[in-house]
Motif scaffolding. Sequence first.
Motif, PDB file in Angstrom:
ATOM      1  N   VAL A   1       0.861  -1.175   0.000  1.00 15.69           N
ATOM      2  CA  VAL A   1       0.000   0.000   0.000  1.00 15.69           C
ATOM      3  C   VAL A   1       0.900   1.227   0.000  1.00 15.69           C
ATOM      4  O   VAL A   1       1.717   1.393   0.893  1.00 15.69           O
ATOM      5  N   GLN A   2       0.788   2.033  -1.017  1.00 10.82           N
ATOM      6  CA  GLN A   2       1.597   3.262  -1.052  1.00 10.82           C
ATOM      7  C   GLN A   2       0.688   4.391  -0.610  1.00 10.82           C
ATOM      8  O   GLN A   2      -0.107   4.908  -1.388  1.00 10.82           O
ATOM      9  N   SER A   3       0.760   4.740   0.664  1.00  8.26           N
ATOM     10  CA  SER A   3      -0.219   5.699   1.140  1.00  8.26           C
ATOM     11  C   SER A   3       0.345   7.097   1.319  1.00  8.26           C
ATOM     12  O   SER A   3      -0.388   8.028   1.532  1.00  8.26           O
ATOM     13  N   THR A   4       1.650   7.242   1.252  1.00  7.04           N
ATOM     14  CA  THR A   4       2.223   8.571   1.407  1.00  7.04           C
ATOM     15  C   THR A   4       3.231   8.781   0.283  1.00  7.04           C
ATOM     16  O   THR A   4       4.080   7.942   0.066  1.00  7.04           O
ATOM     17  N   ALA A   5       3.105   9.878  -0.421  1.00  6.80           N
ATOM     18  CA  ALA A   5       4.077  10.150  -1.476  1.00  6.80           C
ATOM     19  C   ALA A   5       5.447  10.349  -0.845  1.00  6.80           C
ATOM     20  O   ALA A   5       5.595  11.070   0.135  1.00  6.80           O
ATOM     21  N   VAL A   6       6.458   9.673  -1.349  1.00  3.20           N
ATOM     22  CA  VAL A   6       7.801   9.799  -0.806  1.00  3.20           C
ATOM     23  C   VAL A   6       8.533  10.855  -1.615  1.00  3.20           C
ATOM     24  O   VAL A   6       8.740  10.694  -2.810  1.00  3.20           O
ATOM     25  N   ARG A   7       8.939  11.941  -0.973  1.00  2.00           N
ATOM     26  CA  ARG A   7       9.584  13.045  -1.696  1.00  2.00           C
ATOM     27  C   ARG A   7      11.071  12.788  -1.765  1.00  2.00           C
ATOM     28  O   ARG A   7      11.724  12.606  -0.750  1.00  2.00           O
ATOM     29  N   ALA A   8      11.591  12.779  -3.003  1.00  2.44           N
ATOM     30  CA  ALA A   8      13.002  12.453  -3.160  1.00  2.44           C
ATOM     31  C   ALA A   8      13.844  13.679  -3.487  1.00  2.44           C
ATOM     32  O   ALA A   8      15.064  13.639  -3.426  1.00  2.44           O
ATOM     33  N   ASP A   9      13.212  14.801  -3.817  1.00  2.00           N
ATOM     34  CA  ASP A   9      13.973  15.923  -4.365  1.00  2.00           C
ATOM     35  C   ASP A   9      14.199  17.042  -3.350  1.00  2.00           C
ATOM     36  O   ASP A   9      14.526  18.156  -3.712  1.00  2.00           O
ATOM     37  N   THR A  10      14.021  16.753  -2.075  1.00  2.00           N
ATOM     38  CA  THR A  10      14.096  17.828  -1.097  1.00  2.00           C
ATOM     39  C   THR A  10      15.432  17.853  -0.340  1.00  2.00           C
ATOM     40  O   THR A  10      15.633  18.723   0.506  1.00  2.00           O
ATOM     41  N   PHE A  11      16.316  16.904  -0.641  1.00  2.00           N
ATOM     42  CA  PHE A  11      17.579  16.825   0.096  1.00  2.00           C
ATOM     43  C   PHE A  11      18.350  18.154   0.025  1.00  2.00           C
ATOM     44  O   PHE A  11      18.745  18.713   1.053  1.00  2.00           O
ATOM     45  N   LEU A  12      18.508  18.686  -1.207  1.00  5.90           N
ATOM     46  CA  LEU A  12      19.249  19.941  -1.370  1.00  5.90           C
ATOM     47  C   LEU A  12      18.589  21.076  -0.582  1.00  5.90           C
ATOM     48  O   LEU A  12      19.263  21.807   0.154  1.00  5.90           O
ATOM     49  N   ASP A  13      17.258  21.195  -0.716  1.00 10.15           N
ATOM     50  CA  ASP A  13      16.550  22.272   0.002  1.00 10.15           C
ATOM     51  C   ASP A  13      16.775  22.143   1.503  1.00 10.15           C
ATOM     52  O   ASP A  13      17.037  23.122   2.203  1.00 10.15           O
ATOM     53  N   ASP A  14      16.644  20.909   2.005  1.00 13.50           N
ATOM     54  CA  ASP A  14      16.797  20.690   3.455  1.00 13.50           C
ATOM     55  C   ASP A  14      18.217  21.025   3.924  1.00 13.50           C
ATOM     56  O   ASP A  14      18.414  21.610   4.986  1.00 13.50           O
ATOM     57  N   VAL A  15      19.208  20.635   3.111  1.00 19.16           N
ATOM     58  CA  VAL A  15      20.610  20.891   3.492  1.00 19.16           C
ATOM     59  C   VAL A  15      20.879  22.394   3.500  1.00 19.16           C
ATOM     60  O   VAL A  15      21.430  22.948   4.467  1.00 19.16           O
ATOM     61  N   LEU A  16      20.458  23.085   2.434  1.00 17.40           N
ATOM     62  CA  LEU A  16      20.721  24.533   2.365  1.00 17.40           C
ATOM     63  C   LEU A  16      19.963  25.273   3.451  1.00 17.40           C
ATOM     64  O   LEU A  16      20.492  26.201   4.076  1.00 17.40           O
ATOM     65  N   ASP A  17      18.755  24.830   3.713  1.00 18.92           N
ATOM     66  CA  ASP A  17      17.966  25.459   4.771  1.00 18.92           C
ATOM     67  C   ASP A  17      18.660  25.274   6.126  1.00 18.92           C
ATOM     68  O   ASP A  17      18.869  26.236   6.874  1.00 18.92           O
TER      69      ASP A  17
END
Length: 319
Positions: free
Chosen positions: A7-23
Amino acid sequence: MNQANVVQSTAVRADTFLDDVLDGLSRPNKSLPSKYLYDERGSHLFDQICELDEYYVTRTELAIMQQHATSISRQIDTDVMLVEYGSGSSLKTRVLLDALERPAAYVPVDISEEHLLNTAEQLRLAYSDLKVLPVVADFTQPFTLPDCEPPASHVAFYFPGSTIGNFTPPQAGKLLQQMASMLGQQGGLLIGIDLQKDTDVLHAAYDDREGVTAAFSLNLLTRINRELGGDFDCSRFKHQAIYNSRYHRIEISIVSLEDQVVSIGDHAVEFAAGEAILTEYSHKYTVAGFAKFARQYGFQLHKSWTDPKNYFAVLHLVI
Ligand code: AVI
């Protein structure tokens, strides 16, 4: 592999690593989310940490589960849908599954699909009568429980490993609240918590002699270099684990050894000598303190089990 059962019930975000690191690195008190510690090498190093003499956590929890398997499984009862927060790859899961009578289904929940499906398949092979219904989801967000036929009489959540300790109290509270609203009135939560203890024991557990925990921490910089085009020189940083006795938590940081500027892609990040990047908290509780905390979110402590040194506790909480 039975993909239909996923069951895939939550979209897994893969493209936020850069945003999270810079933030995280642009804040006055630099920090990086601990979830990024667990790439392939990080997960492998964490497995090595679990084997270290100094890291009492894993073997102590396992010993509690082994010693009290019958009593623990009796609280959870028959016809249960056992929902594990995590992939179910640990030995503790098998100890629990071995002791449970007639579980209706076992539902491992994990964000890493590949790892989840591999362990689900291994469990199907080992427990041929067990319905294994993996859910790919970020369990910090609400997710939908799978249907099971015949239906389970109740749901029990299993959250081992003292992973709850890596959440700040507001994050842990939000998770408990979510769990409470997903559980029916018959539901329960079996959770592992690491207990407050001598600070020397804690410092050794989070800064071991062999430097495995240091390698685990610094691997985050290597990951940023590889995945985000960074140029961190790990030899110019060090691992640090300090017990904060006010907040009862180990605070793990990566500390810059000198004034330096690091590039991450097109971005430049300045570090002063001695400046820290906080990467992880590991909160240590008392049984009474955690029970009081969980009460705010609708849980009552029903039973607890601990080890002879009182290093770790497994709690059964009910709604
Ligand atoms: C995953 N978690 C429970 C570990 C802990 O003990 O807080 C993470 C860890 N980080 C360094 N050593 C262990």
